[in-house]
Structures are given as C-alpha cells and as structure tokens.
Scaffold this motif. Structure first.
Motif, PDB file in Angstrom:
ATOM      1  N   ALA A   1      73.586 -17.808  23.373  1.00 34.88           N
ATOM      2  CA  ALA A   1      73.745 -16.958  24.550  1.00 34.88           C
ATOM      3  C   ALA A   1      74.301 -15.587  24.157  1.00 34.88           C
ATOM      4  N   LYS A   2      75.235 -15.585  23.206  1.00 33.72           N
ATOM      5  CA  LYS A   2      75.814 -14.318  22.756  1.00 33.72           C
ATOM      6  C   LYS A   2      74.767 -13.460  22.057  1.00 33.72           C
ATOM      7  N   TYR A   3      73.878 -14.087  21.281  1.00 31.98           N
ATOM      8  CA  TYR A   3      72.800 -13.329  20.637  1.00 31.98           C
ATOM      9  C   TYR A   3      71.908 -12.671  21.684  1.00 31.98           C
ATOM     10  N   PHE A   4      71.583 -13.412  22.752  1.00 32.41           N
ATOM     11  CA  PHE A   4      70.777 -12.813  23.815  1.00 32.41           C
ATOM     12  C   PHE A   4      71.518 -11.647  24.466  1.00 32.41           C
ATOM     13  N   GLU A   5      72.804 -11.808  24.681  1.00 29.15           N
ATOM     14  CA  GLU A   5      73.591 -10.728  25.259  1.00 29.15           C
ATOM     15  C   GLU A   5      73.558  -9.491  24.369  1.00 29.15           C
ATOM     16  N   ARG A   6      73.672  -9.706  23.064  1.00 28.04           N
ATOM     17  CA  ARG A   6      73.651  -8.585  22.124  1.00 28.04           C
ATOM     18  C   ARG A   6      72.283  -7.915  22.093  1.00 28.04           C
ATOM     19  N   ILE A   7      71.220  -8.707  22.236  1.00 26.21           N
ATOM     20  CA  ILE A   7      69.884  -8.111  22.310  1.00 26.21           C
ATOM     21  C   ILE A   7      69.815  -7.162  23.511  1.00 26.21           C
ATOM     22  N   GLY A   8      70.390  -7.601  24.626  1.00 29.95           N
ATOM     23  CA  GLY A   8      70.447  -6.724  25.795  1.00 29.95           C
ATOM     24  C   GLY A   8      71.212  -5.443  25.508  1.00 29.95           C
ATOM     25  N   ASP A   9      72.307  -5.561  24.764  1.00 30.40           N
ATOM     26  CA  ASP A   9      73.093  -4.379  24.405  1.00 30.40           C
ATOM     27  C   ASP A   9      72.271  -3.401  23.564  1.00 30.40           C
ATOM     28  N   HIS A  10      71.477  -3.944  22.644  1.00 35.51           N
ATOM     29  CA  HIS A  10      70.641  -3.075  21.805  1.00 35.51           C
ATOM     30  C   HIS A  10      69.558  -2.392  22.632  1.00 35.51           C
ATOM     31  N   ALA A  11      69.012  -3.098  23.620  1.00 37.31           N
ATOM     32  CA  ALA A  11      68.036  -2.475  24.513  1.00 37.31           C
ATOM     33  C   ALA A  11      68.672  -1.323  25.285  1.00 37.31           C
ATOM     34  N   VAL A  12      69.919  -1.504  25.700  1.00 39.08           N
ATOM     35  CA  VAL A  12      70.656  -0.432  26.373  1.00 39.08           C
ATOM     36  C   VAL A  12      70.811   0.762  25.432  1.00 39.08           C
ATOM     37  N   ASN A  13      71.136   0.489  24.175  1.00 39.07           N
ATOM     38  CA  ASN A  13      71.261   1.583  23.202  1.00 39.07           C
ATOM     39  C   ASN A  13      69.965   2.374  23.096  1.00 39.07           C
ATOM     40  N   VAL A  14      68.843   1.652  23.045  1.00 39.78           N
ATOM     41  CA  VAL A  14      67.539   2.315  22.973  1.00 39.78           C
ATOM     42  C   VAL A  14      67.351   3.215  24.195  1.00 39.78           C
ATOM     43  N   ALA A  15      67.654   2.683  25.382  1.00 37.29           N
ATOM     44  CA  ALA A  15      67.496   3.464  26.609  1.00 37.29           C
ATOM     45  C   ALA A  15      68.383   4.704  26.601  1.00 37.29           C
ATOM     46  N   GLN A  16      69.589   4.569  26.061  1.00 37.89           N
ATOM     47  CA  GLN A  16      70.489   5.717  25.985  1.00 37.89           C
ATOM     48  C   GLN A  16      69.931   6.806  25.065  1.00 37.89           C
ATOM     49  N   TRP A  17      69.276   6.393  23.987  1.00 39.66           N
ATOM     50  CA  TRP A  17      68.667   7.381  23.096  1.00 39.66           C
ATOM     51  C   TRP A  17      67.432   8.017  23.718  1.00 39.66           C
ATOM     52  N   VAL A  18      66.758   7.273  24.585  1.00 36.00           N
ATOM     53  CA  VAL A  18      65.641   7.862  25.337  1.00 36.00           C
ATOM     54  C   VAL A  18      66.160   9.009  26.209  1.00 36.00           C
ATOM     55  N   ILE A  19      67.242   8.753  26.915  1.00 30.55           N
ATOM     56  CA  ILE A  19      67.833   9.788  27.773  1.00 30.55           C
ATOM     57  C   ILE A  19      68.239  10.996  26.937  1.00 30.55           C
ATOM     58  N   PHE A  20      68.808  10.746  25.758  1.00 29.93           N
ATOM     59  CA  PHE A  20      69.182  11.853  24.861  1.00 29.93           C
ATOM     60  C   PHE A  20      67.958  12.654  24.434  1.00 29.93           C
ATOM     61  N   SER A  21      66.876  11.959  24.089  1.00 28.46           N
ATOM     62  CA  SER A  21      65.681  12.644  23.601  1.00 28.46           C
ATOM     63  C   SER A  21      65.099  13.598  24.644  1.00 28.46           C
ATOM     64  N   VAL A  22      65.277  13.239  25.917  1.00 28.93           N
ATOM     65  CA  VAL A  22      64.708  14.055  26.996  1.00 28.93           C
ATOM     66  C   VAL A  22      65.691  15.124  27.471  1.00 28.93           C
ATOM     67  N   THR A  23      66.959  14.750  27.610  1.00 30.37           N
ATOM     68  CA  THR A  23      67.937  15.654  28.237  1.00 30.37           C
ATOM     69  C   THR A  23      68.881  16.354  27.257  1.00 30.37           C
ATOM     70  N   GLY A  24      69.022  15.785  26.067  1.00 25.66           N
ATOM     71  CA  GLY A  24      69.982  16.331  25.115  1.00 25.66           C
ATOM     72  C   GLY A  24      71.384  15.796  25.315  1.00 25.66           C
ATOM     73  N   THR A  25      71.541  14.893  26.288  1.00 21.75           N
ATOM     74  CA  THR A  25      72.849  14.277  26.569  1.00 21.75           C
ATOM     75  C   THR A  25      72.781  12.798  26.278  1.00 21.75           C
ATOM     76  N   HIS A  26      73.741  12.306  25.481  1.00 24.23           N
ATOM     77  CA  HIS A  26      73.776  10.879  25.174  1.00 24.23           C
ATOM     78  C   HIS A  26      74.677  10.196  26.176  1.00 24.23           C
ATOM     79  N   LYS A  27      74.076   9.331  26.996  1.00 26.59           N
ATOM     80  CA  LYS A  27      74.819   8.641  28.049  1.00 26.59           C
ATOM     81  C   LYS A  27      75.456   7.389  27.500  1.00 26.59           C
ATOM     82  N   GLU A  28      76.761   7.278  27.650  1.00 25.64           N
ATOM     83  CA  GLU A  28      77.455   6.070  27.233  1.00 25.64           C
ATOM     84  C   GLU A  28      77.283   4.997  28.284  1.00 25.64           C
TER      85      GLU A  28
END
Length: 212
Positions: A184-211
């Motif tokens: 279950a923890k591994y699945f949770e961490r996979i979700g965290d990594h997906a969030v990281n990817v999404a945050q870098w998407v926002i950075f790529s478009v806006t120049g702001t890295h959202k925490e």
C-alpha cells in the motif's frame, strides 16, 4: 533550425508518452498479480521495469542533445528541464511497481483489503497517465487534477492501514500484514511521484514550481 528543434521536441513528447505507458503497464501488472494471486506476472513486470530504465536513459540522452546542440531558452528550456525531472519520477514509479511484484508470492488478500488496494492501484494508474498527458497537452487543469487526486490515494492508504491493524488484532500473520502495508505504501509513493510530474508540468508552462 527551428523546424529541426520542433521535430526533436515532438520526439521527446512521444518518448515520454511511451515511458508513461510503460509505467501504466507495470502498475497494472503488479496490481493484477497481487489481486489475482498470479505470481507468473512477476517476470513480465520486471521486464517492463527494465524497459522503463532504458527509456529513462534514452530520454535523458535526447534532452542533453537538445540542451547542448540547440541551446534553448525561456519556455523551451523549461520544457526540456521539466522532462529531465519527470523521467526520474517515472523511473521510480517503475521501481516501486517491481517492488510490489516482488512481494506477490508472500501475501494473500482477503476481499476487503484487496478492494482497497485495488482502488489505490486504479487511482495511481490514472494519476500517472494524466500527469504525462498533461505535459504533452500543456494542460494545467489536468495537472492540477492529478495533484488533487493525491488526497484520494492518501485516504485509501489510511483505510488499508486501519484494516491491517484490525487484522493483526484478530490474530492474522503480522508478517503478511506488514508486507501488505508495504505494498500500500508503494502505491502511495507512486501517487506522490505522479504529483511530482504534474508539478513539473506546471513549471514547464508557467515558470513556477508548485509545491504539493
């Protein structure tokens, strides 16, 4: 020169889509192996995880060529830099899916816990797919939705943890319950990594890295 650069950026997008699809494959395979008790899927998952590692190296090489040969600036530079960050998270997703597959021979799921973990698997698969799609489509709304979805996965993890505590209290094997909690923890961490990817998407478009 710009036409060649645009073609290379398009290739980068295709490679990222492919890597994202491989991540979806390993998560799905690991979840199916777990929920169906199919240890035979383990080798398939491990092979796909090796493909993810290779894809990370391929994309990293492409990004470095773009940086060195094209010397991009502004938005183009952010896009390539974000891709380099994203592939690290995608590679970790592959690692954690293979970790789940490694534990399959040692666990047995009852109906209730199996459903919770299955729900976690389905949620994180969608998060990974949507995070990569948001990069390719430059879709900030989709990236934000991925970040919001992390709360669902966190809540499911708490449900699984509570169920496992209950099972230990009823005399179930502590070792098996710990293995299930790790999954279950591994699945949770996979979700965290997906969030990281999404945050870098926002950075790529806006120049702001959202925490998160």
């Amino acid at each position: 020169m710009r036409v060649k650069f645009e073609a290379q950026l398009e290739r980068l997008n295709v490679e990222l889509i492919t890597m994202g699809a491989l991540c979806e494959e390993v998560i799905s395979g690991a979840a199916k192996a777990l929920l169906d008790g199919d240890s035979g899927l383990r080798e398939t998952v491990l092979a796909a995880e090796r493909d993810i590692n290779q894809k990370e190296r391929d994309i990293e090489s492409l990004c470095m060529k773009l940086l060195l040969q094209q010397q991009p600036v502004a938005k183009d530079l952010r896009e390539i830099s974000a891709a380099l960050k994203m592939i690290s998270d995608l590679e970790r997703i592959g690692d954690q899916a293979s970790d789940i597959a490694e534990l399959v021979p040692y666990v047995h799921l009852e109906e209730g816990t199996g459903l919770h973990i299955g729900d976690m698997a389905r949620a994180v698969i969608r998060m990974v797919t949507d995070s990569v799609d948001s990069f390719v489509r430059k879709d900030l709304g989709l990236a934000e939705a991925v970040i919001s979805s992390d709360n669902v996965v966190d809540d499911l993890f708490l449900q699984v943890r509570e169920e496992l505590i209950r099972r230990i209290g009823m005399g179930d094997s502590g070792e098996v319950c710990i293995d299930l909690l790790m999954i279950a923890k591994y699945f949770e961490r996979i979700g965290d990594h997906a969030v990281n990817v999404a945050q870098w998407v926002i950075f790529s478009v806006t120049g702001t890295h959202k925490e998160g």
